[in-house]
Design a protein around this motif. Structure first.
Motif, mmCIF file in Angstrom:
data_model
loop_
_atom_site.group_PDB
_atom_site.id
_atom_site.type_symbol
_atom_site.label_atom_id
_atom_site.label_comp_id
_atom_site.label_asym_id
_atom_site.label_seq_id
_atom_site.Cartn_x
_atom_site.Cartn_y
_atom_site.Cartn_z
ATOM 1 N N LEU A 97 2.721 42.377 5.937
ATOM 2 C CA LEU A 97 1.980 43.557 5.733
ATOM 3 C C LEU A 97 2.095 44.469 7.021
ATOM 4 O O LEU A 97 2.463 45.617 6.866
ATOM 5 N N PHE A 98 2.317 43.911 8.164
ATOM 6 C CA PHE A 98 2.480 44.616 9.619
ATOM 7 C C PHE A 98 3.916 45.119 9.459
ATOM 8 O O PHE A 98 4.085 46.139 9.564
ATOM 9 N N THR A 99 4.793 44.319 9.048
ATOM 10 C CA THR A 99 6.138 44.876 8.950
ATOM 11 C C THR A 99 6.424 46.066 7.963
ATOM 12 O O THR A 99 7.150 46.803 8.328
ATOM 13 N N SER A 100 5.809 45.808 6.819
ATOM 14 C CA SER A 100 6.023 46.844 5.796
ATOM 15 C C SER A 100 5.407 48.142 6.280
ATOM 16 O O SER A 100 5.755 49.291 5.837
ATOM 17 N N ASP A 101 4.111 48.060 6.959
ATOM 18 C CA ASP A 101 3.721 49.456 7.397
ATOM 19 C C ASP A 101 4.437 49.944 8.612
ATOM 20 O O ASP A 101 4.841 51.253 8.875
ATOM 21 N N LEU A 102 4.815 49.272 9.605
ATOM 22 C CA LEU A 102 5.663 49.567 10.718
ATOM 23 C C LEU A 102 6.909 50.318 10.300
ATOM 24 O O LEU A 102 7.466 51.526 10.764
ATOM 25 N N ILE A 103 7.596 49.670 9.517
ATOM 26 C CA ILE A 103 9.065 50.317 9.071
ATOM 27 C C ILE A 103 8.858 51.759 8.295
ATOM 28 O O ILE A 103 9.811 52.425 8.493
ATOM 29 N N ARG A 104 7.756 51.546 7.723
ATOM 30 C CA ARG A 104 7.555 53.125 7.290
ATOM 31 C C ARG A 104 7.287 54.222 7.996
ATOM 32 O O ARG A 104 7.242 55.376 7.869
ATOM 33 N N ARG A 146 14.974 55.735 12.055
ATOM 34 C CA ARG A 146 16.169 55.293 12.365
ATOM 35 C C ARG A 146 16.454 54.250 11.332
ATOM 36 O O ARG A 146 15.723 53.392 10.844
ATOM 37 N N PRO A 147 18.108 54.091 11.170
ATOM 38 C CA PRO A 147 18.379 53.073 10.226
ATOM 39 C C PRO A 147 18.111 51.671 11.146
ATOM 40 O O PRO A 147 18.312 51.591 12.120
ATOM 41 N N VAL A 148 17.540 50.772 9.973
ATOM 42 C CA VAL A 148 17.420 49.315 10.554
ATOM 43 C C VAL A 148 17.866 48.336 9.588
ATOM 44 O O VAL A 148 17.902 48.669 8.283
ATOM 45 N N ARG A 149 18.195 47.244 9.988
ATOM 46 C CA ARG A 149 18.475 46.107 8.825
ATOM 47 C C ARG A 149 17.472 45.137 9.001
ATOM 48 O O ARG A 149 16.749 45.107 10.321
ATOM 49 N N ILE A 150 16.972 44.528 8.006
ATOM 50 C CA ILE A 150 15.667 43.484 7.928
ATOM 51 C C ILE A 150 16.329 42.125 7.454
ATOM 52 O O ILE A 150 16.733 42.054 6.447
ATOM 53 N N CYS A 159 6.720 39.177 25.097
ATOM 54 C CA CYS A 159 6.555 39.901 24.165
ATOM 55 C C CYS A 159 6.432 41.419 24.625
ATOM 56 O O CYS A 159 5.420 41.763 25.425
ATOM 57 N N GLU A 160 7.262 42.262 24.429
ATOM 58 C CA GLU A 160 7.312 43.582 24.877
ATOM 59 C C GLU A 160 6.385 44.560 24.357
ATOM 60 O O GLU A 160 6.149 45.715 24.967
ATOM 61 N N TYR A 161 6.014 44.257 23.100
ATOM 62 C CA TYR A 161 4.971 45.428 22.234
ATOM 63 C C TYR A 161 4.027 44.646 21.540
ATOM 64 O O TYR A 161 4.182 43.357 21.119
ATOM 65 N N ALA A 162 2.751 44.758 21.956
ATOM 66 C CA ALA A 162 1.504 44.291 21.323
ATOM 67 C C ALA A 162 0.705 45.441 21.120
ATOM 68 O O ALA A 162 0.386 46.394 21.744
ATOM 69 N N GLY A 163 -0.038 45.097 19.964
ATOM 70 C CA GLY A 163 -0.858 46.090 19.348
ATOM 71 C C GLY A 163 -2.260 45.997 19.964
ATOM 72 O O GLY A 163 -2.758 47.186 20.350
ATOM 73 N N PHE A 164 -2.840 45.040 19.753
ATOM 74 C CA PHE A 164 -4.186 44.707 20.370
ATOM 75 C C PHE A 164 -4.280 43.321 20.866
ATOM 76 O O PHE A 164 -3.764 42.365 20.643
ATOM 77 N N ASP A 165 -5.039 43.318 22.112
ATOM 78 C CA ASP A 165 -5.386 42.159 22.761
ATOM 79 C C ASP A 165 -6.735 41.641 22.338
ATOM 80 O O ASP A 165 -7.500 42.529 22.160
ATOM 81 N N ILE A 166 -6.592 40.115 21.626
ATOM 82 C CA ILE A 166 -7.912 39.884 21.100
ATOM 83 C C ILE A 166 -8.660 38.674 21.708
ATOM 84 O O ILE A 166 -7.604 37.761 22.248
ATOM 85 N N PRO A 167 -9.944 38.322 21.710
ATOM 86 C CA PRO A 167 -10.280 36.960 22.008
ATOM 87 C C PRO A 167 -9.576 35.818 21.367
ATOM 88 O O PRO A 167 -9.200 35.892 20.192
ATOM 89 N N ASP A 168 -10.015 34.734 21.970
ATOM 90 C CA ASP A 168 -9.313 33.585 21.328
ATOM 91 C C ASP A 168 -10.426 33.090 20.193
ATOM 92 O O ASP A 168 -10.991 31.913 20.445
ATOM 93 N N LYS A 169 -10.071 33.707 19.156
ATOM 94 C CA LYS A 169 -10.881 33.313 17.980
ATOM 95 C C LYS A 169 -9.907 33.230 16.722
ATOM 96 O O LYS A 169 -8.923 34.136 16.891
ATOM 97 N N PHE A 170 -10.127 32.354 15.914
ATOM 98 C CA PHE A 170 -9.296 32.201 14.691
ATOM 99 C C PHE A 170 -9.596 33.639 13.643
ATOM 100 O O PHE A 170 -10.637 33.736 13.310
ATOM 101 N N VAL A 171 -8.493 34.426 13.505
ATOM 102 C CA VAL A 171 -8.530 35.605 12.729
ATOM 103 C C VAL A 171 -7.829 35.597 11.219
ATOM 104 O O VAL A 171 -6.885 34.920 11.126
ATOM 105 N N VAL A 172 -8.205 36.178 10.443
ATOM 106 C CA VAL A 172 -7.603 36.456 8.960
ATOM 107 C C VAL A 172 -7.441 37.810 8.624
ATOM 108 O O VAL A 172 -8.045 38.805 9.130
ATOM 109 N N GLY A 173 -6.739 38.001 7.504
ATOM 110 C CA GLY A 173 -6.486 39.298 6.994
ATOM 111 C C GLY A 173 -5.429 40.107 7.520
ATOM 112 O O GLY A 173 -4.656 39.723 8.474
ATOM 113 N N TYR A 174 -4.945 41.211 6.832
ATOM 114 C CA TYR A 174 -3.739 42.000 7.077
ATOM 115 C C TYR A 174 -2.302 41.023 7.576
ATOM 116 O O TYR A 174 -1.878 41.326 8.549
#
Ligand code: IMP
Ligand code: MG
Length: 193
Positions: free
Chosen positions: A56-63, A67-71, A150-165
């Protein structure tokens, strides 16, 4: 006793950690930072989404990238079944040879122990790309493998198990539009050590 996870309904107890709106804003921001940096480089760009979590992250990011990118996706398994602790990253697909001589961006859902990114970087470097960088949506506040840069990170989160997206527990919840935390009684205690 742990409740068993069923595939028939979303449990109401999943707590929203990052809502849809915040994710959408951060994805736009990440895409523009990434593109600005990639525009400084000569040559082709190949995005390497780590399946299945970064779907899901990739499909939103690429939209949001002009620039041209290969996947060239790769599949890595680190949390087999209902475990919530990495059992070591295992590559399930070959590293595409087409990465050779291109600027590679690894895209993953979350940086946890760092095992996945460390293994991928090492294997990708072996096919001699022009450069390698990594972009994750979430970065857990834990000690990472030192080689898991890791050069790019969206959010820093606590050490919890997360789900979704895109992120799952035992194969479920990837289709939630937000990032949420599972109540601890839904997680099989034997798997979370
Ligand atoms: P690492 O190899 O320990 O950094 O873990 C990275 C991979 O483990 C990610 O690509 C996810 O697939 C999975 N993972 C790590 N933390 C979580 C989580 O909280 N929920 C769901 N999957 C996770
Ligand atoms: Mg993953």
């Amino acid at each position: 006793m742990s409740k068993t996870t069923t595939a028939t309904e979303f449990p109401g107890e999943i707590k929203v950690l990052i809502d849809e709106q915040k994710i959408a804003e951060r994805v736009v921001d990440l895409a523009s930072r990434l593109e600005k940096d990639l525009d400084q480089l000569e040559g082709e760009v190949t995005l390497v989404p780590v399946m299945t979590g970064s779907m899901l992250f990739t499909s939103d990011l690429i939209r949001h990238m002009q620039r041209p990118v290969r996947i060239a996706p790769v599949t890595v398994q680190s949390y087999p079944g209902s475990s919530t602790r990495s059992r070591g990253a295992r590559l399930q697909t070959p590293i595409p040879d087409a990465l050779r001589g291109t600027h590679v961006v690894i895209i993953d859902d979350i940086l946890d122990s760092g095992g996945t990114l460390a293994v991928l970087r090492r294997l990708i470097k072996a096919v001699e790309p022009s450069s390698v960088r990594a972009c994750v949506l979430l970065r857990k506040n834990v000690d990472h493998d030192a080689s898991a840069v890791c050069e790019y990170a969206g959010f820093d989160i606590p050490d919890k198990f997360v789900v979704g997206y895109g992120l799952d527990y035992d194969g479920l919840y990837r289709n939630l539009p937000f990032i949420g935390t599972l109540p601890s009684d839904m997680i099989n205690k034997e798997d979370s050590g």
